[in-house]
Design a protein around this motif. Structure first.
Motif: not given
Length: 311
Positions: A51-68, A261-266
Motif C-alpha cells: 500500500r502507498a503511504l497516505d500523504p495526509r498521514n505522512t510527514i518528512y523530517l528534513e535534517l541536514e543529513r537527509g530525510r526521515a 517532492q514526495r517520497a514514492k514509498l510503499e
C-alpha cells in the motif's frame, strides 16, 4: 596384565562412541527446509500486498543529513495527529532542533527553549492542550495477531502496519514501543502533551512506556539518520550545548508538498496471507546460515518492509 590389555580396545571404542554422540548432541542438526525464505516471499509479492503511504498521514523530517519519513497513526491518536498536521502546515518545527539523544532509548526533537513564555508559538489551528491518547477501544480495529505470547499484553500483532497490542478484558488497544516508534513527549500530567515535542525509539524496545504516553506513528524510512546522532552528555541524553543540537531544516506534511517532492514509498500490508507467511518465516528462519529455528516471534522483531513504489 593380559586381562587389562584385552579389554583396553573395547574401552577405547566405547569412549570414542560416547564422545561422538556427545559431539552430535552439542551441534544441532539443521532443520529440513520447509516453505520459502523471507526474501523469496517478498520477491513473490503482488502489487495488492503493498500500500502507498497516505500523504495526509505522512510527514518528512528534513535534517541536514537527509530525510526521515514518518507515517502517522490517526486511528490511535486522532487529536495528536491532527495537531501534528497543523504544526507541520504552520512550519512550526522549521529551524528548531533535535535536542536529545539517549543511548539505547530515544531521540527527541522540538523547541529547546525551557522558558514557556519564550517558546515558539504553535500557530493557527494547533491546540496547546490535548487529551491523553495512550490507548483506544479495540472495536473497529482489525489486528493481525502474532501466534506467540507477548510479555506486555494479552495479544500483540499489527494494525494497518503498526505494531500494536490489545487486552480483551478491557477491550482496549494501543501502539507498542518498538524500534522506530514515534511518540509525543509529556510532563507529569497525563494530558500535558500537545504533539510539539516528539521522540523516536532508537534502542531496545521500551515496552514499559506502553499506555503511559501517546504514540503517534513510526519511522518508515531514514531511521539511520536519527539512530546515529551523537549521544547527549546531559541528564537523559539532552545536549548540554546549543552547538551539539542537530538543526531541523523542516518538517512538512506530504500533502502540503508538490507531487514531485514526495517520497514514492510503499509499505507491506500486514493483513494479508503473504504477511502471515512472512511472520512464520521469521519465527523459524530457513536461510542457509540458521541451524536452529527459534519457534518464536517477538512483536518488535518483525520486519516491516518498505520499498520504492514501482511504476
Amino acid at each position: 596384565m593380559t586381562s587389562i590389555a584385552r579389554t583396553a580396545p573395547l574401552a577405547l571404542s566405547l569412549a570414542l562412541a560416547a564422545a561422538t554422540a556427545a559431539a552430535a548432541a552439542a551441534t544441532p542438526a539443521k532443520p529440513a527446509a520447509k516453505g520459502r525464505t523471507l526474501q523469496q516471499i517478498l520477491d513473490a509479492s503482488q502489487p495488492s500486498d503493498w500500500r502507498a503511504l497516505d500523504p495526509r498521514n505522512t510527514i518528512y523530517l528534513e535534517l541536514e543529513r537527509g530525510r526521515a519519513v514518518i507515517e502517522l497513526a490517526p486511528q490511535f491518536a486522532p487529536e495528536h495527529v491532527a495537531n501534528i498536521r497543523a504544526l507541520a502546515h504552520n512550519g512550526y518545527w522549521n529551524g528548531l532542533s533535535v535536542n536529545r539523544s539517549q543511548d539505547n532509548y530515544v531521540v527527541q526533537w522540538g523547541d529547546p527553549e525551557e522558558d514557556a513564555a519564550k517558546r515558539k508559538p504553535l500557530g493557527p489551528g494547533a491546540k496547546d492542550k490535548l487529551p491523553a491518547e495512550f490507548a483506544r477501544k479495540s472495536a473497529g480495529l482489525k489486528m493481525t495477531v502474532l501466534p506467540d505470547t507477548d510479555g506486555w499484553a494479552k495479544q500483540a500483532g499489527f494494525v494497518d502496519g503498526f505494531p500494536a497490542a490489545r487486552d480483551s478484558a478491557t477491550g482496549s488497544s494501543w501502539l507498542a514501543h518498538c524500534y522506530g516508534t514515534v511518540g509525543a513527549g509529556r510532563d507529569m500530567a497525563a494530558d500535558s502533551s500537545n504533539g510539539s515535542e516528539l521522540y523516536v525509539v532508537i534502542g531496545q524496545s521500551p515496552r514499559h512506556l506502553d499506555r503511559n504516553i501517546t504514540t503517534v506513528g513510526r519511522v518508515v524510512q531514514g531511521m539511520e539518520l536519527l539512530s546515529v546522532l551523537p549521544r547527549g552528555t546531559g541528564a537523559l541524553g539532552f545536549y548540554e550545548k546549543p552547538s551539539e543540537r542537530a538543526p531541523i531544516v523542516s518538517i512538512a506534511l506530504a500533502a502540503d508538498l508538490p507531487e514531485a517532492q514526495r517520497a514514492k514509498l510503499e509499505v507491506l500490508r500486514t493483513d494479508t496471507p503473504l504477511f502471515a507467511e512472512l511472520v512464520e518465516a521469521r519465527r523459524n528462519r530457513r536461510d542457509d546460515w540458521y541451524l536452529q529455528p527459534a519457534g518464536h516471534i517477538n512483536l518488535c522483531n518483525m520486519p516491516l518492509p518498505v520499498r520504492e513504489k514501482k511504476g
